[in-house]
Design an enzyme around this catalytic site. Structure first.
Site, PDB file in Angstrom:
ATOM      1  N   GLY A 145       0.677  -1.109   0.117  1.00 44.34           N
ATOM      2  CA  GLY A 145       0.189  -0.016  -0.149  1.00 44.34           C
ATOM      3  C   GLY A 145       0.755   1.187   0.025  1.00 44.34           C
ATOM      4  O   GLY A 145       0.225   2.296   0.422  1.00 44.34           O
ATOM      5  N   SER A 147       1.587   3.127  -2.646  1.00 44.20           N
ATOM      6  CA  SER A 147       1.067   4.370  -3.225  1.00 44.20           C
ATOM      7  C   SER A 147      -0.320   4.920  -2.677  1.00 44.20           C
ATOM      8  O   SER A 147      -0.483   6.033  -2.459  1.00 44.20           O
ATOM      9  CB  SER A 147       0.536   3.715  -4.646  1.00 44.20           C
ATOM     10  N   ASP A 205      -6.858  -0.152   0.040  1.00 46.12           N
ATOM     11  CA  ASP A 205      -5.571   0.443   0.388  1.00 46.12           C
ATOM     12  C   ASP A 205      -5.580   1.807   1.078  1.00 46.12           C
ATOM     13  O   ASP A 205      -5.262   2.109   1.886  1.00 46.12           O
ATOM     14  CB  ASP A 205      -4.686   0.485  -0.736  1.00 46.12           C
TER      15      ASP A 205
END
Length: 427
Positions: A145, A147, A205
């Site tokens: 996660g 990004s 995310d």
């Protein structure tokens, strides 16, 4: 004009079950990882907006009149219900000098920053002249996660400097929390940033990065898990790079090609997630030695399903084989195709006496990831990542000396930047 120096941070995540199926409306169980992305925000030169991402080699600065002129050309296409349009992204690439089709982390991170900056300012007012530096403890492209944590930090910082959300930190305080309404707004904009990077993300995310803790996620509905028991989970980075966007597209193609075969696989993954939630929530009230073997079987079955979906990799197969030789159970986490795997460790403090072994870490409170090296030599190119789950959500801080203190996992915070903030870290 922005006059304060602040830092925002957001956690990474580990998906226990539900990878890929969650994109199609199935249940995913995810937990925040105590490895974080950090964003430092401070006043910048008048008429300039700068961003530095030392972990991926980005150092860019733009004059704000040029940015607002670009915004004027593409503002009509800012539809909050849709992914960024091809025309928008082409205009941003041209403005930033990024080649068409470029998918390197530095290119996607720059595009996401420009898109979020222009879209947020189009709705809430101009972003003032600021310098932004972002670095991360999370490896990129590993399924943790990174990004999304980046997008959450950007969303929180940009919304704050535009006045869309408050800066709740009072003089003399080291931490403060945003309201639930503000967290929801941060999450929605972080999701739009994720769309720039991944095309069709599930949203899980950025939800974990925003709220932290342990979550059930299904079709945009977020449900915190309560009374999650202590688990010992080892996180291993195979260091095999891959593209989430490519893997998600590959799964979609296989489902369209073989719907009668693949849809039952997705249903089974969904059932695993739901059964796992039931077991986890039953464990604290009714401890039983029978629970743990069930969790191990869930890992094994789900890993087989993920291989059927086409998102396995020989490095992950090797991880499963090596850990199985020690009666342990592993699966990929995240998009697959390399990246990270997780291994469920026994609850008892068993020490494996093997050549080159390391002592296993203690179990940490509230569903934890092992924070030491593996107790066996898996592969010289792999990396065992320290951290624990669930972790604190998106936070803000200011002033020296606060460090990155571990905060209550159920709150979102603003906080003072640590004194080492200017140094940056690899992502």
């Amino acid at each position: 004009m922005w006059a304060r120096e602040l830092a925002v941070s957001a956690p990474g995540k580990v998906i226990l079950h539900g990878e890929h199926a969650v994109v199609l409306g199935k249940v995913a169980l995810a937990v925040a990882l105590d490895l974080r992305t950090f964003l430092r925000l401070r006043p910048g030169a008048e008429g300039r907006l700068s961003v530095s991402l030392p972990g991926v080699g980005v150092l860019r600065s733009w004059d704000t009149p040029g940015l607002w002129a670009l915004r004027g050309r593409i503002a009509a296409d800012f539809d909050e219900s849709k992914s960024p349009s091809v025309e928008q992204l082409d205009a941003l690439r041209e403005f930033a000098g990024i080649a068409a089709g470029a998918s390197a982390p530095e290119s996607l991170a720059t595009l996401a920053f420009l898109y979020m900056c222009l879209a947020i300012s189009a709705k809430y007012g101009d972003v003032p002249s600021v310098d932004i530096v972002v670095w991360s403890e999370l490896p990129t492209g590993a399924g943790l996660g990174s990004s999304a944590a980046y997008a959450v930090c950007l969303a929180a910082a940009l919304l704050m400097v535009c006045g869309a959300i408050s800066c709740p930190l009072q003089e003399g305080e080291s931490t403060a929390r945003w309201t639930e309404e503000e967290l929801t707004l941060i999450n929605s904009w972080a999701f739009r940033g994720e769309r720039v990077i991944h095309g069709n993300p599930s949203g899980v995310d950025n939800a974990v990065g925003t709220w932290g803790g342990a979550l059930r996620y299904q079709a945009g509905k977020i449900t915190p898990l309560k009374r999650v028991p202590t688990l010992r989970i080892l996180l291993t980075n195979t260091k095999v790079p891959r593209s989430t966007k490519v893997l998600v597209a590959g799964v979609k193609e296989k489902i369209l090609k073989f719907p009668a075969i693949m849809n039952p696989v997705l249903d089974s993954i969904d059932a695993i997630s739901q059964e796992c939630q039931s077991v986890l929530e039953a464990m604290p009230a009714n401890p039983s030695p029978e629970h743990y073997p069930v969790l191990e079987e869930f890992f094994d079955i789900n890993q087989h399903h993920l291989n059927v979906l086409g998102v396995g990799h020989p490095s992950l197969d090797r991880l499963c084989q090596v850990t199985a030789s020690h009666s342990l159970h592993s699966k990929l986490t995240g998009a697959g195709g390399g990246g990270c795997g997780i291994t469920l460790l026994p609850p008892d403090p068993v020490i494996l006496i093997l050549p080159g072994c390391w002592a296993p870490a203690r179990a940490l409170p509230a569903s934890s990831v092992l924070s030491k090296k593996t107790p066996w030599p898996i592969h010289p190119a792999w990396q065992e990542i320290p951290g624990h789950i669930p972790a604190a959500p998106v936070m803000l801080q200011h002033g020296p000396g606060a460090g990155t203190a571990r905060l209550p996992r159920s709150l979102a915070w603003v906080h003072r930047p640590p004194s080492s903030i200017h140094q940056g870290h690899d992502s």
